[in-house]
Design a protein around this motif. Sequence first.
Motif, PDB file in Angstrom:
ATOM      1  N   GLN A 313      51.771  34.221-119.608  1.00  0.00           N
ATOM      2  CA  GLN A 313      51.638  34.104-121.062  1.00  0.00           C
ATOM      3  C   GLN A 313      52.921  33.639-121.742  1.00  0.00           C
ATOM      4  N   PHE A 314      53.866  33.159-120.961  1.00  0.00           N
ATOM      5  CA  PHE A 314      55.016  32.409-121.461  1.00  0.00           C
ATOM      6  C   PHE A 314      54.960  31.016-120.837  1.00  0.00           C
ATOM      7  N   PRO A 315      54.061  30.154-121.325  1.00  0.00           N
ATOM      8  CA  PRO A 315      53.801  28.874-120.658  1.00  0.00           C
ATOM      9  C   PRO A 315      54.953  27.882-120.820  1.00  0.00           C
ATOM     10  N   LEU A 316      54.995  26.928-119.881  1.00  0.00           N
ATOM     11  CA  LEU A 316      55.913  25.797-119.995  1.00  0.00           C
ATOM     12  C   LEU A 316      55.390  24.873-121.087  1.00  0.00           C
ATOM     13  N   ASP A 317      56.246  24.495-122.005  1.00  0.00           N
ATOM     14  CA  ASP A 317      55.847  23.662-123.139  1.00  0.00           C
ATOM     15  C   ASP A 317      56.075  22.188-122.800  1.00  0.00           C
ATOM     16  N   TYR A 318      54.985  21.434-122.680  1.00  0.00           N
ATOM     17  CA  TYR A 318      55.150  20.056-122.218  1.00  0.00           C
ATOM     18  C   TYR A 318      55.746  19.138-123.289  1.00  0.00           C
ATOM     19  N   MET A 319      55.749  19.554-124.536  1.00  0.00           N
ATOM     20  CA  MET A 319      56.410  18.742-125.555  1.00  0.00           C
ATOM     21  C   MET A 319      57.900  18.615-125.247  1.00  0.00           C
ATOM     22  N   HIS A 320      58.558  19.774-124.985  1.00  0.00           N
ATOM     23  CA  HIS A 320      59.984  19.748-124.660  1.00  0.00           C
ATOM     24  C   HIS A 320      60.223  19.368-123.200  1.00  0.00           C
ATOM     25  N   LEU A 321      59.400  19.899-122.311  1.00  0.00           N
ATOM     26  CA  LEU A 321      59.611  19.725-120.882  1.00  0.00           C
ATOM     27  C   LEU A 321      59.381  18.282-120.431  1.00  0.00           C
ATOM     28  N   THR A 462      50.944  22.161-113.644  1.00  0.00           N
ATOM     29  CA  THR A 462      49.494  22.118-113.403  1.00  0.00           C
ATOM     30  C   THR A 462      48.879  23.510-113.547  1.00  0.00           C
ATOM     31  N   ASP A 463      49.605  24.528-113.123  1.00  0.00           N
ATOM     32  CA  ASP A 463      49.107  25.902-113.271  1.00  0.00           C
ATOM     33  C   ASP A 463      48.922  26.269-114.733  1.00  0.00           C
ATOM     34  N   GLU A 464      49.771  25.750-115.599  1.00  0.00           N
ATOM     35  CA  GLU A 464      49.635  26.029-117.045  1.00  0.00           C
ATOM     36  C   GLU A 464      48.373  25.379-117.600  1.00  0.00           C
ATOM     37  N   ALA A 465      48.102  24.137-117.164  1.00  0.00           N
ATOM     38  CA  ALA A 465      46.898  23.450-117.627  1.00  0.00           C
ATOM     39  C   ALA A 465      45.642  24.192-117.166  1.00  0.00           C
ATOM     40  N   LYS A 466      45.657  24.706-115.937  1.00  0.00           N
ATOM     41  CA  LYS A 466      44.510  25.476-115.442  1.00  0.00           C
ATOM     42  C   LYS A 466      44.343  26.771-116.227  1.00  0.00           C
ATOM     43  N   GLU A 467      45.436  27.429-116.542  1.00  0.00           N
ATOM     44  CA  GLU A 467      45.392  28.717-117.237  1.00  0.00           C
ATOM     45  C   GLU A 467      44.886  28.575-118.666  1.00  0.00           C
ATOM     46  N   TYR A 468      45.311  27.514-119.367  1.00  0.00           N
ATOM     47  CA  TYR A 468      45.006  27.374-120.795  1.00  0.00           C
ATOM     48  C   TYR A 468      43.929  26.330-121.092  1.00  0.00           C
ATOM     49  N   GLY A 469      43.489  25.593-120.087  1.00  0.00           N
ATOM     50  CA  GLY A 469      42.460  24.580-120.307  1.00  0.00           C
ATOM     51  C   GLY A 469      43.022  23.178-120.312  1.00  0.00           C
ATOM     52  N   ASN A 470      44.140  22.960-120.980  1.00  0.00           N
ATOM     53  CA  ASN A 470      44.885  21.702-120.942  1.00  0.00           C
ATOM     54  C   ASN A 470      46.263  21.953-121.545  1.00  0.00           C
ATOM     55  N   LEU A 471      47.156  21.006-121.376  1.00  0.00           N
ATOM     56  CA  LEU A 471      48.545  21.225-121.802  1.00  0.00           C
ATOM     57  C   LEU A 471      48.707  21.299-123.311  1.00  0.00           C
ATOM     58  N   ASP A 472      47.819  20.650-124.051  1.00  0.00           N
ATOM     59  CA  ASP A 472      47.929  20.705-125.517  1.00  0.00           C
ATOM     60  C   ASP A 472      47.636  22.096-126.061  1.00  0.00           C
ATOM     61  N   GLU A 473      46.910  22.912-125.298  1.00  0.00           N
ATOM     62  CA  GLU A 473      46.577  24.262-125.742  1.00  0.00           C
ATOM     63  C   GLU A 473      47.772  25.212-125.668  1.00  0.00           C
ATOM     64  N   CYS A 474      48.828  24.804-125.005  1.00  0.00           N
ATOM     65  CA  CYS A 474      49.998  25.682-124.902  1.00  0.00           C
ATOM     66  C   CYS A 474      51.292  24.927-125.189  1.00  0.00           C
ATOM     67  N   SER A 475      51.191  23.864-125.983  1.00  0.00           N
ATOM     68  CA  SER A 475      52.387  23.076-126.314  1.00  0.00           C
ATOM     69  C   SER A 475      52.923  23.470-127.682  1.00  0.00           C
ATOM     70  N   ALA A 476      54.116  22.982-127.978  1.00  0.00           N
ATOM     71  CA  ALA A 476      54.767  23.297-129.255  1.00  0.00           C
ATOM     72  C   ALA A 476      54.473  22.259-130.327  1.00  0.00           C
ATOM     73  N   PHE A 477      53.610  21.286-130.045  1.00  0.00           N
ATOM     74  CA  PHE A 477      53.349  20.230-131.035  1.00  0.00           C
ATOM     75  C   PHE A 477      52.805  20.806-132.337  1.00  0.00           C
ATOM     76  N   ALA A 478      51.865  21.750-132.245  1.00  0.00           N
ATOM     77  CA  ALA A 478      51.279  22.334-133.459  1.00  0.00           C
ATOM     78  C   ALA A 478      52.336  23.056-134.283  1.00  0.00           C
ATOM     79  N   PHE A 479      53.237  23.780-133.623  1.00  0.00           N
ATOM     80  CA  PHE A 479      54.270  24.531-134.334  1.00  0.00           C
ATOM     81  C   PHE A 479      55.333  23.583-134.886  1.00  0.00           C
ATOM     82  N   GLU A 480      55.616  22.524-134.138  1.00  0.00           N
ATOM     83  CA  GLU A 480      56.583  21.527-134.619  1.00  0.00           C
ATOM     84  C   GLU A 480      56.058  20.843-135.872  1.00  0.00           C
ATOM     85  N   ASN A 481      54.758  20.553-135.904  1.00  0.00           N
ATOM     86  CA  ASN A 481      54.160  19.936-137.084  1.00  0.00           C
ATOM     87  C   ASN A 481      54.232  20.863-138.292  1.00  0.00           C
ATOM     88  N   TYR A 482      54.092  22.173-138.050  1.00  0.00           N
ATOM     89  CA  TYR A 482      54.123  23.126-139.157  1.00  0.00           C
ATOM     90  C   TYR A 482      55.511  23.222-139.789  1.00  0.00           C
TER      91      TYR A 482
END
Length: 517
Positions: A313-321, A462-482
């Motif tokens: 529940q501390f996923p790798l953020d693909y926006m930064h990574l 890849t494990d993060e995408a499996k856990e959350y459905g896809n990488l956008d579901e656990c990325s910082a893009f939404a928070f960066e936009n806010y």
Amino acid sequence: MDDTCTSRKQYRKEYKRQWIAASRALRQSSSHAITQEHLSDNYNSDVEHHFNHEQEVEDVDSLCSSSFITCPQLVLHEPEEIVSVSDNSFPTIDLEEDDSDLFHFHSITTDIENILDSDEEDFEKDTILANDLAQWVNENSIEHNAVDALLGVLKKHGHSSLPLTARTLLGTMKNVTTEIKSGMEYIFFVALTLGRSKPSNLDFLRETIRELDNVLQNGFPSGNRTIKVNLKGIVCDAPARAFVKGTKLYCGYYGCDKCAKKGNWIGRMTYQDINNLTLRTNETFRNSLNQEHHNYLSPFCDLPMDKLDMIKQFPLDYMHLVCLGVMKKLLLTWKRGKLDVRLSNQQVQEIGRKLVRLRSFVPEFFARKPRNMDEIDRWKATEFRQFLLYTGKIVLKDILRSDMYKNFMALSVGISILVCSSSVQNHADYAHNLLEYFVESARIIYGPEFLVYNVHSLLHITDEAKEYGNLDECSAFAFENYLQKLKKMVRSGRSPMVSWKNSIVPREKKVFEGQVF
């Protein structure tokens, strides 16, 4: 709501009282003139006729209020004697002698009543307008000086009940209490902190974690029901994630927060192993089995194990990574790297020209249009993402060396699979193989020093995408936009926290200048 209604009634009562007082003064002068005229014709008989003390009115004030006629104490001065009229007597007027002034008096009274009704109607309209204006200002982040100017124009054109300033319109709090925690200015909404450097400790998180623990354990009460709440994940970039988890930074020997593989120093911290990685688990983390990985106990460990997995529940953020990490590193390597992998200036310019030519073909739902390579230091995360997933495979073809192009395509296709939910379900393992190939071939092409933390973390993403459905579901893009919204909420650089709180806290109806909005 009851207090607001009471204040509204009090204001209307006071407003009407002032108008009635003004109308009484006007009528007093008219009635006094009429009385003087009649008394001067036949003083003794008229006084006896008009001021008969035997015909007293029991409730003069009530009668005057209902008929809008005042009953002041009249003192009539004559050369020989003074006649005083008691407050308990009511002067009448002989309509048979001259009723023209009385008709004029009734006309004035009717006009005043009409003014009162129309003024109250205008007040109601301005009340609605003020609430609509306040909502418009907050939703569109209108600058307060522009709102002040607009209010001035509206008041000039008939909306006299509107407030004078944006501060009054929005009900802005003059005093906002903030705390100092971890060396930063702090307000708890979940938690918002502001400082010139990173926090000195994690005290600013403890109140949030206590509240989160309560909600996770007991649910969120809403009306007659309780809503069950689950924690999806905590999204941070690598330095922030290490800070809140109390672990070594990515530049440490045991800096990877997904596996326990030790790093190798080659002018920088790198991770050379690709296979046979020992993955961390919630249990091994909470028990600190890898002591070299931990700096201190994280306050998040206060949450129950079944409510928060300290690894998943501390996923790798693909926006930064990936976007700001691996993709940017590749582009800078092609432009400024070692001679054997560096592109010529002519090749860089050609890539830039191709990107610019693509601008007219990029759909409007993309946040940004492509820019040339000369501005790469100012590219945003969305531009690197666009290059990685869409435009790069087009503009790099026939320019990059074949092995470099093949290496890039493995990264591009692998990430393209992991950002799509349906592709993750069907092709996640293939994406993982592509990313493994990218890391292995990158070590051969760009050298072992290329395998820094971000590149190594592609083996775990890849494990993060499996856990959350896809990488956008656990990325910082939404928070960066806010963050754009938060920046627009700041009205002054002097006290941004106050601006944020006044903008985020729901606006309450407020009484100002005798008016209720």
